[in-house]
Design a protein around this motif. Structure first.
Motif, PDB file in Angstrom:
ATOM      1  N   ILE A 137       0.861  -1.187   0.000  1.00 33.29           N
ATOM      2  CA  ILE A 137       0.000   0.000   0.000  1.00 33.29           C
ATOM      3  C   ILE A 137       0.892   1.229   0.000  1.00 33.29           C
ATOM      4  O   ILE A 137       1.772   1.370   0.853  1.00 33.29           O
ATOM      5  CB  ILE A 137      -0.919   0.042   1.237  1.00 33.29           C
ATOM      6  N   SER A 138       0.677   2.130  -0.965  1.00 34.70           N
ATOM      7  CA  SER A 138       1.500   3.334  -1.039  1.00 34.70           C
ATOM      8  C   SER A 138       0.765   4.578  -0.541  1.00 34.70           C
ATOM      9  O   SER A 138       1.397   5.514  -0.035  1.00 34.70           O
ATOM     10  CB  SER A 138       1.995   3.564  -2.469  1.00 34.70           C
ATOM     11  N   SER A 139      -0.567   4.622  -0.685  1.00 35.60           N
ATOM     12  CA  SER A 139      -1.305   5.794  -0.212  1.00 35.60           C
ATOM     13  C   SER A 139      -2.770   5.469   0.014  1.00 35.60           C
ATOM     14  O   SER A 139      -3.330   4.568  -0.627  1.00 35.60           O
ATOM     15  CB  SER A 139      -1.183   6.956  -1.211  1.00 35.60           C
ATOM     16  N   VAL A 140      -3.389   6.224   0.942  1.00 36.47           N
ATOM     17  CA  VAL A 140      -4.828   6.150   1.215  1.00 36.47           C
ATOM     18  C   VAL A 140      -5.326   7.581   1.350  1.00 36.47           C
ATOM     19  O   VAL A 140      -4.912   8.302   2.263  1.00 36.47           O
ATOM     20  CB  VAL A 140      -5.121   5.370   2.504  1.00 36.47           C
ATOM     21  N   VAL A 141      -6.181   8.018   0.437  1.00 28.88           N
ATOM     22  CA  VAL A 141      -6.691   9.401   0.489  1.00 28.88           C
ATOM     23  C   VAL A 141      -8.165   9.445   0.055  1.00 28.88           C
ATOM     24  O   VAL A 141      -8.555   8.690  -0.827  1.00 28.88           O
ATOM     25  CB  VAL A 141      -5.870  10.355  -0.430  1.00 28.88           C
ATOM     26  N   PRO A 142      -8.973  10.331   0.689  1.00 27.54           N
ATOM     27  CA  PRO A 142      -8.648  11.116   1.884  1.00 27.54           C
ATOM     28  C   PRO A 142      -8.798  10.278   3.144  1.00 27.54           C
ATOM     29  O   PRO A 142      -9.280   9.138   3.076  1.00 27.54           O
ATOM     30  CB  PRO A 142      -9.691  12.229   1.834  1.00 27.54           C
ATOM     31  N   VAL A 143      -8.429  10.833   4.296  1.00 25.82           N
ATOM     32  CA  VAL A 143      -8.587  10.111   5.558  1.00 25.82           C
ATOM     33  C   VAL A 143      -9.510  10.884   6.506  1.00 25.82           C
ATOM     34  O   VAL A 143      -9.525  10.634   7.702  1.00 25.82           O
ATOM     35  CB  VAL A 143      -7.217   9.857   6.226  1.00 25.82           C
ATOM     36  N   VAL A 144     -10.280  11.817   5.950  1.00 25.31           N
ATOM     37  CA  VAL A 144     -11.263  12.595   6.708  1.00 25.31           C
ATOM     38  C   VAL A 144     -12.543  12.666   5.890  1.00 25.31           C
ATOM     39  O   VAL A 144     -12.498  12.838   4.667  1.00 25.31           O
ATOM     40  CB  VAL A 144     -10.749  14.022   6.998  1.00 25.31           C
ATOM     41  N   GLY A 145     -13.708  12.513   6.555  1.00 23.50           N
ATOM     42  CA  GLY A 145     -14.964  12.615   5.825  1.00 23.50           C
ATOM     43  C   GLY A 145     -16.165  12.675   6.742  1.00 23.50           C
ATOM     44  O   GLY A 145     -16.042  12.736   7.971  1.00 23.50           O
ATOM     45  N   SER A 146     -17.327  12.593   6.117  1.00 26.53           N
ATOM     46  CA  SER A 146     -18.600  12.768   6.800  1.00 26.53           C
ATOM     47  C   SER A 146     -18.932  11.586   7.702  1.00 26.53           C
ATOM     48  O   SER A 146     -18.660  10.429   7.363  1.00 26.53           O
ATOM     49  CB  SER A 146     -19.711  12.951   5.765  1.00 26.53           C
ATOM     50  N   ILE A 147     -19.586  11.876   8.843  1.00 23.87           N
ATOM     51  CA  ILE A 147     -20.073  10.804   9.715  1.00 23.87           C
ATOM     52  C   ILE A 147     -21.198  10.030   9.052  1.00 23.87           C
ATOM     53  O   ILE A 147     -21.527   8.918   9.471  1.00 23.87           O
ATOM     54  CB  ILE A 147     -20.549  11.365  11.077  1.00 23.87           C
ATOM     55  N   TYR A 148     -21.810  10.613   8.011  1.00 22.17           N
ATOM     56  CA  TYR A 148     -22.906   9.955   7.311  1.00 22.17           C
ATOM     57  C   TYR A 148     -22.417   9.030   6.200  1.00 22.17           C
ATOM     58  O   TYR A 148     -23.222   8.409   5.506  1.00 22.17           O
ATOM     59  CB  TYR A 148     -23.856  10.997   6.722  1.00 22.17           C
ATOM     60  N   GLY A 149     -21.114   8.927   6.043  1.00 18.63           N
ATOM     61  CA  GLY A 149     -20.554   8.073   4.998  1.00 18.63           C
ATOM     62  C   GLY A 149     -20.613   8.740   3.635  1.00 18.63           C
ATOM     63  O   GLY A 149     -20.853   9.943   3.508  1.00 18.63           O
ATOM     64  N   GLY A 150     -20.374   7.948   2.606  1.00 12.84           N
ATOM     65  CA  GLY A 150     -20.448   8.455   1.244  1.00 12.84           C
ATOM     66  C   GLY A 150     -19.162   9.091   0.743  1.00 12.84           C
ATOM     67  O   GLY A 150     -19.104   9.563  -0.394  1.00 12.84           O
ATOM     68  N   THR A 151     -18.107   9.104   1.559  1.00  9.46           N
ATOM     69  CA  THR A 151     -16.824   9.651   1.121  1.00  9.46           C
ATOM     70  C   THR A 151     -16.114   8.639   0.231  1.00  9.46           C
ATOM     71  O   THR A 151     -16.014   7.455   0.580  1.00  9.46           O
ATOM     72  CB  THR A 151     -15.927   9.993   2.330  1.00  9.46           C
ATOM     73  N   VAL A 152     -15.641   9.102  -0.916  1.00 12.16           N
ATOM     74  CA  VAL A 152     -14.924   8.221  -1.842  1.00 12.16           C
ATOM     75  C   VAL A 152     -13.445   8.214  -1.465  1.00 12.16           C
ATOM     76  O   VAL A 152     -12.789   9.258  -1.439  1.00 12.16           O
ATOM     77  CB  VAL A 152     -15.097   8.690  -3.301  1.00 12.16           C
ATOM     78  N   ILE A 153     -12.914   7.029  -1.150  1.00  3.58           N
ATOM     79  CA  ILE A 153     -11.516   6.869  -0.745  1.00  3.58           C
ATOM     80  C   ILE A 153     -10.783   6.038  -1.782  1.00  3.58           C
ATOM     81  O   ILE A 153     -11.322   5.057  -2.304  1.00  3.58           O
ATOM     82  CB  ILE A 153     -11.419   6.201   0.642  1.00  3.58           C
ATOM     83  N   THR A 154      -9.557   6.423  -2.075  1.00  3.51           N
ATOM     84  CA  THR A 154      -8.725   5.700  -3.044  1.00  3.51           C
ATOM     85  C   THR A 154      -7.506   5.117  -2.345  1.00  3.51           C
ATOM     86  O   THR A 154      -6.753   5.834  -1.685  1.00  3.51           O
ATOM     87  CB  THR A 154      -8.261   6.630  -4.176  1.00  3.51           C
ATOM     88  N   ILE A 155      -7.344   3.798  -2.475  1.00  2.00           N
ATOM     89  CA  ILE A 155      -6.146   3.110  -2.002  1.00  2.00           C
ATOM     90  C   ILE A 155      -5.275   2.818  -3.220  1.00  2.00           C
ATOM     91  O   ILE A 155      -5.735   2.228  -4.192  1.00  2.00           O
ATOM     92  CB  ILE A 155      -6.492   1.789  -1.289  1.00  2.00           C
ATOM     93  N   LYS A 156      -4.009   3.245  -3.165  1.00  2.80           N
ATOM     94  CA  LYS A 156      -3.069   2.933  -4.244  1.00  2.80           C
ATOM     95  C   LYS A 156      -1.958   2.048  -3.709  1.00  2.80           C
ATOM     96  O   LYS A 156      -1.556   2.160  -2.554  1.00  2.80           O
ATOM     97  CB  LYS A 156      -2.493   4.225  -4.839  1.00  2.80           C
ATOM     98  N   GLY A 157      -1.483   1.168  -4.572  1.00  2.00           N
ATOM     99  CA  GLY A 157      -0.424   0.265  -4.156  1.00  2.00           C
ATOM    100  C   GLY A 157      -0.097  -0.737  -5.239  1.00  2.00           C
ATOM    101  O   GLY A 157      -0.224  -0.447  -6.431  1.00  2.00           O
ATOM    102  N   ASN A 158       0.273  -1.942  -4.834  1.00  2.00           N
ATOM    103  CA  ASN A 158       0.621  -2.996  -5.780  1.00  2.00           C
ATOM    104  C   ASN A 158       0.063  -4.322  -5.296  1.00  2.00           C
ATOM    105  O   ASN A 158      -0.084  -4.554  -4.094  1.00  2.00           O
ATOM    106  CB  ASN A 158       2.149  -3.112  -5.908  1.00  2.00           C
ATOM    107  N   ALA A 159      -0.259  -5.171  -6.255  1.00  2.00           N
ATOM    108  CA  ALA A 159      -0.736  -6.517  -5.962  1.00  2.00           C
ATOM    109  C   ALA A 159      -2.001  -6.500  -5.121  1.00  2.00           C
ATOM    110  O   ALA A 159      -2.196  -7.332  -4.243  1.00  2.00           O
ATOM    111  CB  ALA A 159       0.362  -7.338  -5.276  1.00  2.00           C
TER     112      ALA A 159
END
Length: 284
Positions: A137-159
């Motif tokens: 895993i190289s990055s996880v963004v964002p790491v802050v969002g709404s308590i109601y959910g619905g935040t789009v998070i992107t994990i980048k890495g390999n394999a």
């Protein structure tokens, strides 16, 4: 008229490091019955066998270029193929002494390497006959969002496994898209009314790995203070006022529905106000 059978020898000579010619009997079976063949022999000749002496890298963490050293790797200057598992390594240069090829990203695991040319497969020593794609895993963004959910998070890495399970705290997330290098998912409704920090956890191949802390924040959660007008007809413009209702300076990033019916038109994206032009177009 004599029937002709064409076959390819791929059984190997029984040793990956044999340095002598080996003669093998050829056996033809027809309907589970061995066909009598007088002097049917096949000779594996060392002088005609490609040999791999080096392969780099043996571990990958992204799409990369492989370098393969050896002898007789590219007889005739073309016709050689390199397979890593079921993935073709795209050959860039090919000589009898060296091959370079571009390998796409792979999900985590160990993959057999097979190098083939018109006269058969190359002899690859046991310590060079496989490549491992390492989970990272190289990055996880964002790491802050709404308590109601619905935040789009992107994990980048390999394999990254396509079926990898993702959780924020005790709640599973919904995956939008997944490749070996990137997974996009949506956070769930946390069901709290206060700030909450949860660990993002993933399960690649059944093994839990803890990533970044994700912060459900009230200050990052949309709120609605007014909706005007509260009544109207089809085509009425609706103004919704509150906080975190959109992204400042951007349009089209907020969707509005009324009883499941989507309002059409565009928004003037704004932190404190969404103006929906065109409003509801279909009967409720």
């Amino acid at each position: 008229l004599t029937p002709v059978i064409s076959v390819k020898s791929n059984s190997g000579i029984g040793s990956s490091d044999s340095a002598i010619d080996v003669v093998k009997n050829i056996t033809l079976m027809q309907d589970a019955v061995e066909v009598v063949c007088g002097d049917c022999l096949f000779t594996y000749e060392v002088t005609k066998t490609a040999v791999v002496t080096g392969l780099s890298p043996l571990e990958i963490t992204t799409a990369t270029t492989l370098t393969i050293d050896g002898t007789l790797l590219c007889p005739g200057g073309s016709g050689t193929t390199v397979m890593v598992g079921e993935t073709t390594c795209s050959i860039q240069t090919c000589t009898n002494a060296q091959i370079t090829c571009d390998l796409d990203e792979l999900i985590g695991g160990t993959y057999d390497v097979v190098i083939s040319m018109s006269n058969g497969n190359a002899n690859i020593p046991d310590d060079l006959d496989s490549i491992s794609s390492v989970f990272q895993i190289s990055s996880v963004v964002p790491v802050v969002g709404s308590i109601y959910g619905g935040t789009v998070i992107t994990i980048k890495g390999n394999a990254l496994p396509a079926g990898m399970t993702i959780y924020t705290g005790p709640i599973s997330c919904t995956t939008i898209s997944a490749t070996a290098s990137q997974i996009v998912f949506i956070t769930p409704n946390r069901g709290v009314t206060i700030d909450e920090a949860d660990q993002i956890r993933v399960w690649p191949d059944g093994v839990v790995k803890e990533l970044e802390m994700y912060n459900y924040l009230l200050s990052a959660s949309p709120t609605i203070t007014t909706i005007a007008p509260a009544t109207g007809t089809l085509g009425t413009d609706i103004t919704i006022t509150g906080t975190y209702l959109g992204i400042a300076g951007e349009t089209g990033n907020t969707n509005v529905t009324i009883d499941g019916k989507e309002c059409t038109g565009g928004t003037t994206g704004h932190f404190t106000q969404v103006v929906w032009k065109g409003s509801l177009q279909d009967e409720l």
